[in-house]
Design a protein around this motif. Structure first.
Motif, PDB file in Angstrom:
ATOM      1  N   UNK A 175       5.367 -10.661  -8.605  1.00 42.26           N
ATOM      2  CA  UNK A 175       4.978 -11.277  -7.345  1.00 42.26           C
ATOM      3  C   UNK A 175       5.251 -10.427  -6.106  1.00 42.26           C
ATOM      4  N   UNK A 176       6.369  -9.698  -6.059  1.00 36.77           N
ATOM      5  CA  UNK A 176       6.700  -8.930  -4.853  1.00 36.77           C
ATOM      6  C   UNK A 176       5.939  -7.606  -4.784  1.00 36.77           C
ATOM      7  N   UNK A 208       3.386  -9.208   1.915  1.00 36.93           N
ATOM      8  CA  UNK A 208       4.741  -9.037   2.435  1.00 36.93           C
ATOM      9  C   UNK A 208       5.059  -7.615   2.879  1.00 36.93           C
ATOM     10  N   UNK A 209       4.296  -6.628   2.387  1.00 39.35           N
ATOM     11  CA  UNK A 209       4.552  -5.243   2.777  1.00 39.35           C
ATOM     12  C   UNK A 209       3.304  -4.397   2.553  1.00 39.35           C
ATOM     13  N   UNK A 210       3.150  -3.358   3.349  1.00 40.73           N
ATOM     14  CA  UNK A 210       2.017  -2.451   3.158  1.00 40.73           C
ATOM     15  C   UNK A 210       2.426  -1.220   2.355  1.00 40.73           C
ATOM     16  N   UNK A 211       3.708  -1.102   2.032  1.00 41.26           N
ATOM     17  CA  UNK A 211       4.240   0.065   1.339  1.00 41.26           C
ATOM     18  C   UNK A 211       4.360  -0.223  -0.160  1.00 41.26           C
ATOM     19  N   UNK A 212       3.228  -0.251  -0.863  1.00 41.30           N
ATOM     20  CA  UNK A 212       3.211  -0.565  -2.287  1.00 41.30           C
ATOM     21  C   UNK A 212       3.022   0.712  -3.093  1.00 41.30           C
ATOM     22  N   UNK A 213       3.902   0.939  -4.047  1.00 49.35           N
ATOM     23  CA  UNK A 213       3.815   2.089  -4.948  1.00 49.35           C
ATOM     24  C   UNK A 213       3.387   1.563  -6.311  1.00 49.35           C
TER      25      UNK A 213
END
Length: 193
Positions: free
Chosen positions: A124-125, A151-156
Motif C-alpha cells: 500500500x505505501x 502519499x509521495x512522489x519519490x517511488x523507487x
C-alpha cells in the motif's frame, strides 16, 4: 548449483495499466518461470492479465485484495488476508490499506498478532521496508512498477525475494535506482517457541 531452499517472490502494487505501464524490463528479465516456489502479492494488480502473469511464474500464487483491485466480469475475488506456511514460518499477507496510520509498525504488529504469523507482508505505501518489530519481521515489497502514490512522489520500483531454509530466511530487496538494480540483504532466524 547452490540450494537456496524455497524461493518466495514478494511483490505488489503493480497498478498496471492505471498508474504504470509495465514492470520495468530489467525486473522482467529476472522473473523466470518455475525458479520460485511461491509468489506472494499484496494486491492492486490492475488486470486479470497481470494475475495470469504471476500464475505463470510459480506453482503457488498467493494474492490479497488491494484497495483499488480490478473489477469486471473476469475479476478474480481475492481475500483480504492470507496466511501461508513456508519452511518453519507462518507468513501473513495483507494489502496494507487496513493499517492506520499506513505503514505504522505498531499497527502492523497488531495485524501480525491477529493473524498469528512470524512475518507480516504488507504493501500500500509503495515504499519497500524490511523491519524487525518485537522480534518478528514486517516486509513491504514496495511497488514493482514504481507506480504513482498519493502519499509521495519519490517511488523507487522494488520487489523482494525470500530464500527460506527451515527456520532461516535470507531476504533480498531489489530496487531499480537510476536504471540500475541495487540489491540489499537481510538474514533472520525464527524465534524459538
Amino acid at each position: 548449483m547452490a540450494n537456496f531452499g524455497e524461493l518466495v517472490l514478494v511483490l505488489g502494487d503493480l497498478h498496471i495499466p492505471h498508474r504504470a505501464s509495465a514492470i520495468p524490463e530489467k525486473f522482467k528479465r529476472m522473473l523466470v518461470p518455475n525458479k520460485m516456489q511461491h509468489v506472494v502479492c499484496t494486491g492492486n494488480l490492475g488486470s486479470k492479465e497481470n494475475y495470469d502473469g504471476l500464475r505463470d511464474l510459480a506453482p503457488n500464487v498467493h494474492v490479497v485484495s488491494g484497495d483499488v483491485e480490478y473489477t469486471g466480469p473476469q475479476a478474480t475475488p481475492f481475500p483480504e488476508t492470507r496466511v501461508i506456511s513456508v519452511g518453519e514460518f507462518r507468513i501473513g499477507v495483507i494489502h496494507g490499506h487496513q493499517v492506520i496510520p499506513w505503514g505504522d509498525h505498531m499497527a502492523l504488529s497488531m495485524w501480525r498478532r491477529k493473524l498469528g504469523c512470524d512475518i507480516l507482508i504488507s504493501g500500500h505505501t509503495h515504499k519497500n521496508e524490511v523491519v524487525e518489530q518485537e522480534g518478528y519481521y514486517h516486509i513491504n515489497p514496495g511497488s514493482i512498477t514504481g507506480a504513482y502514490s498519493s502519499t509521495t512522489s519519490d517511488i523507487i520500483p522494488s520487489f523482494v525475494l525470500l530464500a527460506v531454509q527451515g527456520a532461516k530466511i535470507v531476504c533480498y530487496v531489489y530496487e531499480l535506482i537510476d536504471g540500475e538494480i541495487d540489491v540489499s540483504k537481510t538474514e533472520f532466524t525464527k524465534k524459538a517457541a
